[in-house]
Design an enzyme around this catalytic site. Structure first.
Site, PDB file in Angstrom:
ATOM      1  N   CYS A  98       3.045  -2.018  -3.580  1.00  0.00           N
ATOM      2  CA  CYS A  98       2.191  -1.011  -4.190  1.00  0.00           C
ATOM      3  C   CYS A  98       2.649  -0.575  -5.578  1.00  0.00           C
ATOM      4  O   CYS A  98       2.584  -1.349  -6.510  1.00  0.00           O
ATOM      5  CB  CYS A  98       2.060   0.157  -3.229  1.00  0.00           C
ATOM      6  N   ARG A 132      -9.574   6.198  -3.674  1.00  0.00           N
ATOM      7  CA  ARG A 132      -8.362   5.566  -3.141  1.00  0.00           C
ATOM      8  C   ARG A 132      -8.721   4.611  -2.010  1.00  0.00           C
ATOM      9  O   ARG A 132      -9.655   4.875  -1.228  1.00  0.00           O
ATOM     10  CB  ARG A 132      -7.374   6.599  -2.596  1.00  0.00           C
ATOM     11  N   HIS A 199       2.086  -1.314   2.988  1.00  0.00           N
ATOM     12  CA  HIS A 199       3.144  -0.408   3.443  1.00  0.00           C
ATOM     13  C   HIS A 199       3.191  -0.493   4.965  1.00  0.00           C
ATOM     14  O   HIS A 199       2.521  -1.303   5.582  1.00  0.00           O
ATOM     15  CB  HIS A 199       2.781   1.037   3.082  1.00  0.00           C
TER      16      HIS A 199
HETATM   17  N1  GLN Z   1       0.304   5.281  -7.742  1.00  0.00           N
HETATM   18  C1  GLN Z   1      -0.175   3.983  -7.402  1.00  0.00           C
HETATM   19  C2  GLN Z   1      -1.636   3.993  -6.963  1.00  0.00           C
HETATM   20  O1  GLN Z   1      -2.123   4.966  -6.655  1.00  0.00           O
HETATM   21  C3  GLN Z   1       0.668   3.392  -6.287  1.00  0.00           C
HETATM   22  C4  GLN Z   1       0.547   4.134  -4.999  1.00  0.00           C
HETATM   23  C5  GLN Z   1       1.560   3.660  -3.943  1.00  0.00           C
HETATM   24  O2  GLN Z   1       2.632   3.109  -4.224  1.00  0.00           O
HETATM   25  N2  GLN Z   1       1.243   3.907  -2.681  1.00  0.00           N
HETATM   26  O3  GLN Z   1      -2.250   3.003  -6.915  1.00  0.00           O
END
Ligand code: GLN
Length: 252
Positions: A98, A132, A199
């Protein structure tokens, strides 16, 4: 008693880039090397240090919110880029998840338009969108010799990542959004570097990918095979996620 060979995992920014259980990836890499008879250990590579990077076999770069990425990208450029490129050149492998995945590319641009330059170790670029991508993910991986061929995990990111000609996808999304929610691909593979949005943490439920990273790093020592381990617990967790990913029968 012959001295055990050393195996080193390098953990980039453990204090800042470590969310959604990413630490589990470090434990998995160290334990699986230990169970093969290595003197395995993890070294922490926070801001301002490069100590021991030349001895690292597998690097891990976890995820982090925009705020944490803003705190590490300059250090990555100023201190880590050169030794990381050299280590990969010499056969070390890298797993980046990520936010870490995004900063190994050319840049990460936040939803507000702020751009954090990356180190261009992988040919990808990322621009955040308003929505998101959150939820379980199942990927049909395209990595030679990976058995099982599926990877399971969890994603939570606003970034949309696009691959250039130098990188190929880690696999095709069966469930979830993956790199950008539009091209159906997830992650990237470029030389010894693997980037992904998974993750969970990723490696405890996908031990075959941990062994791929370990084996590839050890190939420079002429080691191409790893002793098999009893992965029944890990694969049971993997299969449970696959089951969860099955589309449910419509309610009657
Ligand atoms: N900040 C980055 C995004 O929002 C990565 C997020 C993360 O590592 N979970 O895409």
């Amino acid at each position: 008693m012959p001295k055990k060979e050393r195996f080193t995992v390098g953990w980039l920014y453990p204090d800042l880039m470590n969310i959604y259980g990413d630490r589990g990836n470090i434990l998995t890499l160290v334990r699986r090397a230990e169970w093969r008879g290595f003197d395995a250990r993890a070294i922490e590579l926070g801001r301002g240090t490069t100590k021991g990077m030349a001895d690292v076999d597998v690097f891990f770069f976890g995820g982090g919110q925009d705020r944490e990425q803003a705190l590490v990208y300059q250090d990555l450029l100023d201190h880590k880029q050169a030794p990381l490129e050299e280590a990969v050149e010499k056969g070390a492998t890298v797993l980046a998840v990520c936010g870490g995945y995004q900063l190994l590319g050319h840049f990460y641009q936040t939803a507000e338009g702020e751009r954090f330059p990356g180190i261009g170790l992988i040919d990808v670029r990322t621009e955040a969108g308003k929505k998101r991508f959150i939820g379980d993910v199942v990927v049909d991986a395209d990595v030679e010799g990976l058995e099982p061929k599926t990877l399971v995990g969890f994603e939570n990111h606003s970034g949309r990542t696009f691959l250039g000609a130098g990188a190929r996808p880690l696999g095709r999304v069966r469930l979830g959004s993956g790199n950008n929610g539009s091209d159906g691909m997830e992650g990237c593979v470029q030389g010894g570097v693997v980037g992904t949005y998974l993750h969970g943490s990723l490696l405890p439920k996908n031990p075959q990918l941990a062994d791929y990273l370990i084996r590839r790093a050890l190939s420079r020592r002429g080691i191409t095979e790893l002793a098999p381990l009893d992965d029944s617990a890990e694969l049971a967790a993997h299969d449970r996620m696959l089951l969860r990913a099955q589309p449910r029968a419509p309610e009657r």
